[in-house]
Write a protein that holds these residues in place. Structure first.
Motif: not given
Lengths: 293, 441
Positions: A125-126, A129, A149, A155, A159, A236
């Motif tokens: 996901w990181a 994004f 983020h 944000q 995340l 993250t």
């Protein structure tokens, strides 16, 4: 009639529970006791200097605004994760229960994320994004929304919540689906004959009958949000930006393993343990009463 | 708790596996580097093992710096510590304060009658790991310093002279504006913001980071980096974030990729990134000295090191210490040191190794690789510039990161953030002093 089991010899029941007891003592009671003892000490990293200080570590913690802030972060994070993971899991399960063709395929696909390790899910996901190369960040930017983020607290929280929820939805989905499928078809059909639409049938029949499952999942999800999301955060945001994603369990790690403040870290884990025990007691005492088995 | 158990179990397993009967005395050596650097460590260790038969150094990768440190601590607490452990520079105060858990390197060398001259090391390196009497507590190993990298292709694109990197922060600003004007979305970024923008900038301008000679004079040091020079610097960087000249990309080494990947035109980071940049960058790049403020009297002075050193653990058998001493002598020979620095991008930590690399023409063939060592040698280190030694330094860096992020996010003013970082960091220093003086003997 006597409901309790009768054993021919008195030591047998003890012998039978002994393995379970041993596991509990070795893997839970013993480390927990060690943590409690450590929380009363001030010690340097290598343990070459030790002083017994009673509750000083706790006093220091509660005087620290950053620590108090991490309670708020944890509450917000856990609530978001539990509510979203349960909600999405339930919706997907209800939808999947209705699908006639290809239900297996949907089920398999939805269950997949559960097999992904938390840290991997987080990195995934990181990456999506990532403000420079991430496809989602790029998409958002083209919609006129600037995603970073690394600097934006909201944000960053979004995340870690998304990554944590994504993993947990599979688990919830599985249990909700099983729960839905164990509801007798005759009841649903009877309601349908009486003219209840799918939404009405779900709200008045399926949902109440799911309450034992929901209750179980609520407990599991809260424990998950409190403890198992460590990997997501570490991979993250590392608690940042500022301290906006530093949850209680992440702070235990940060202070204990990076900071080597074992006393302070142990004190935090004792507090965390107390919170989870309290939460579980509350859930079983007050919420379980409303559950219909 | 579970993690701790796991560490202990692993440590025990490794120590056990290695102690099986062998003719040569085993020397356990835990390190924390990966990739090409790890390959080079293993190559050096293998050559040492082949050069004699009395000792066998067993090099074991233990995870990143933090993990290696935690593993060493867990192992020490259960009596299974390695002989040598590689420890990052911010762990120095913790190691020195740990008393009998470590054995100072000068002692190891003296007792083994190995020739050992601390003066053969670069002053900026030796001072970082020496006690107040100038005795080396740890063996300097991999050292780098903060330097300035820039993308020559982007400089050309923006109409700048690719052979004229900015010297001062004002020039960086002017160049950044031109780069921005040429459509480059990330004119400047920095890695290791605490180390580069606060710690190194302090030394570079000869201002104190913490009292008690940056902590070298005792555990009761107080942070003082909320001074005029640094507040001004952070304010400048903050205004760059606002105008898009500085793109923040993370606390530690995440920004490296922003430069080597060709996103950012200018970048400050560890000189050891040179190797990475050479391997991955699809553009011409240059290295130059860290920018400074010319109106600060005497600036620039010298920068300070980062990286790691080798610590010898306490409570080992004399024969093991003898082996450690032999290994260290092997390690510090000019040939090995020169090779180590040339292959990894770290600075040569002995003067002899520097001279040897010069003689071999390494710096001519690889322009820019000598910027780091020149920066370290620019002046004789003053009390303000010989390094920083603070307890709980890893936490202090985290605090600085958090406060700087508040500045970049425009949530706090630079002065306010640095003041807060000082207050919070001082609490960590008090905690460290307390933990290490409790029941002092």
């Amino acid at each position: 009639m006597e409901k309790r089991a009768q054993f021919p010899v008195s030591w047998l029941p003890y012998a039978l529970v002994a393995p379970q007891l041993a596991i509990t003592i070795v893997f839970f009671i013993w480390p927990a006791a060690q943590a409690m003892w450590q929380s009363l000490l001030v010690q340097n990293a290598f343990g070459t200097n030790t002083e017994f200080v009673w509750f000083e570590n706790f006093k220091v913690l509660f005087a620290d605004p950053i620590y108090l802030e991490s309670f708020k972060v944890t509450a917000l994070f856990s609530a978001l994760v539990a509510v979203l993971a349960l909600g999405i899991g339930l919706v997907l399960a209800a939808a999947c229960d209705h699908v006639l063709r290809g239900a297996r395929a949907y089920q398999t696909l939805i269950i997949w994320p559960y097999a992904v390790a938390p840290a991997i899910a987080a990195v995934l996901w990181a990456f999506m994004f990532n403000p420079t190369v991430g496809i989602l960040a790029y998409g958002l930017k083209s919609l006129g929304y600037d995603w970073n983020h690394m600097l934006n607290s909201g944000q960053a929280m979004a995340l870690v919540v998304i990554a944590s929820v994504w993993k947990q939805v599979s688990y919830n989905f599985l249990f909700f689906l099983a729960g839905l499928q164990s509801i007798p078809k005759s009841m649903i059909e009877a309601a349908a004959i009486d003219g209840a639409g799918p939404v009405k049938r779900f709200l008045t029949i399926a949902f109440p009958l799911l309450s034992p499952t929901s209750f179980f999942l609520l407990v599991v999800n809260l424990v998950y949000a409190f403890f198992d999301t460590f990997g997501v955060i570490d991979a993250t945001t590392q608690g940042g930006p500022m301290t906006s994603t530093t949850t209680l369990v992440y702070k235990v790690y940060q202070d204990g393993f990076i900071g080597l403040d074992l006393g302070g870290s142990a004190a935090q884990s004792v507090i965390l343990m107390t919170i989870v025990i309290a939460l579980t007691v509350v859930q079983f005492r007050y919420i379980e009463r409303k559950v219909q088995y | 708790m579970k993690m701790k158990k796991l560490c202990l179990a692993l440590a025990a397993a490794c120590a056990f596996g290695a102690s099986s009967a062998q003719a040569a005395t085993d020397i356990q050596f835990w390190y924390a580097n990966t990739g090409a650097i790890a390959d080079e460590i293993n190559s050096i260790v293998n050559r040492f093992n082949a050069s004699q038969s009395a000792y066998k150094v067993v090099a074991v990768y233990k995870g990143d710096y933090s993990t290696t440190m935690t593993a060493a601590i867990a192992a020490y607490r259960s009596g299974k510590a390695p002989d040598i452990v590689q420890m990052f520079e911010v762990g120095t105060a913790t190691m020195i304060a740990s008393g009998k858990a470590i054995k100072p390197v000068y002692e190891v060398m003296a007792q083994a009658h190995e020739k050992f001259d601390p003066k053969s090391y670069l002053p900026a390196v030796a001072s970082y790991y020496s006690d107040t009497h100038g005795r080396l507590m740890a063996m300097p190993f991999n050292s780098s310093t903060a330097v300035f990298f820039y993308n020559k292709d982007m400089f050309k694109k923006a109409g700048l002279d690719p052979n004229k990197p900015p010297k001062t922060w004002d020039e960086v600003e002017q160049d950044a504006l031109k780069l921005k004007g040429a459509g480059i979305s990330c004119p400047f970024t920095t890695a290791w913001q605490s180390w580069v923008q606060l710690e190194n900038m302090s030394a570079w301008h000869n201002v104190l980071f913490a009292t008690k000679q940056n902590g070298f004079g005792g555990m009761d040091a107080k942070l003082v980096f909320n001074n005029e020079v640094l507040v001004r610097h952070i304010a400048k960087l903050s205004s760059w974030v606002k105008s898009g000249l500085f793109v923040y990309a993370g606390r530690t080494n995440q920004p490296d990729a922003k430069f080597t990947g060709g996103d950012c035109a200018m970048y400050t980071g560890s000189s050891s990134v040179y190797g990475l940049a050479q391997g991955t960058a699809k553009f011409a790049f240059g290295v130059s000295e860290l920018p400074y403020y010319p109106d600060v009297k005497g600036a620039p002075y010298n920068t300070i090191i980062g990286g790691a050193s080798l610590w010898v653990m306490g409570g080992k058998k004399p024969i093991e210490y003898k082996g450690v001493a032999k290994f260290f002598t092997f390690l510090s020979s000019p040939e090995i040191q020169a090779e180590w620095s040339q292959k990894t991008g770290y600075v040569p930590i002995t003067k002899a190794a520097y001279e040897l690399s010069k003689k071999e023409g390494f710096y001519e063939k690889n322009p820019g690789t000598d910027v780091a060592i020149k920066q370290l040698l620019l002046r004789n280190p003053t009390v303000n510039t010989k390094g920083i030694r603070l307890g709980n330094f890893p936490q202090i860096r985290t605090i600085i990161d958090e406060e700087l992020e508040a500045v970049w996010a425009q949530k706090k003013g630079p002065k306010q953030a640095l003041d807060d970082a000082v207050t919070r960091g001082n609490a960590e220093l008090v905690k460290f002093e307390r933990a290490n003086k409790a029941g002092a003997r």
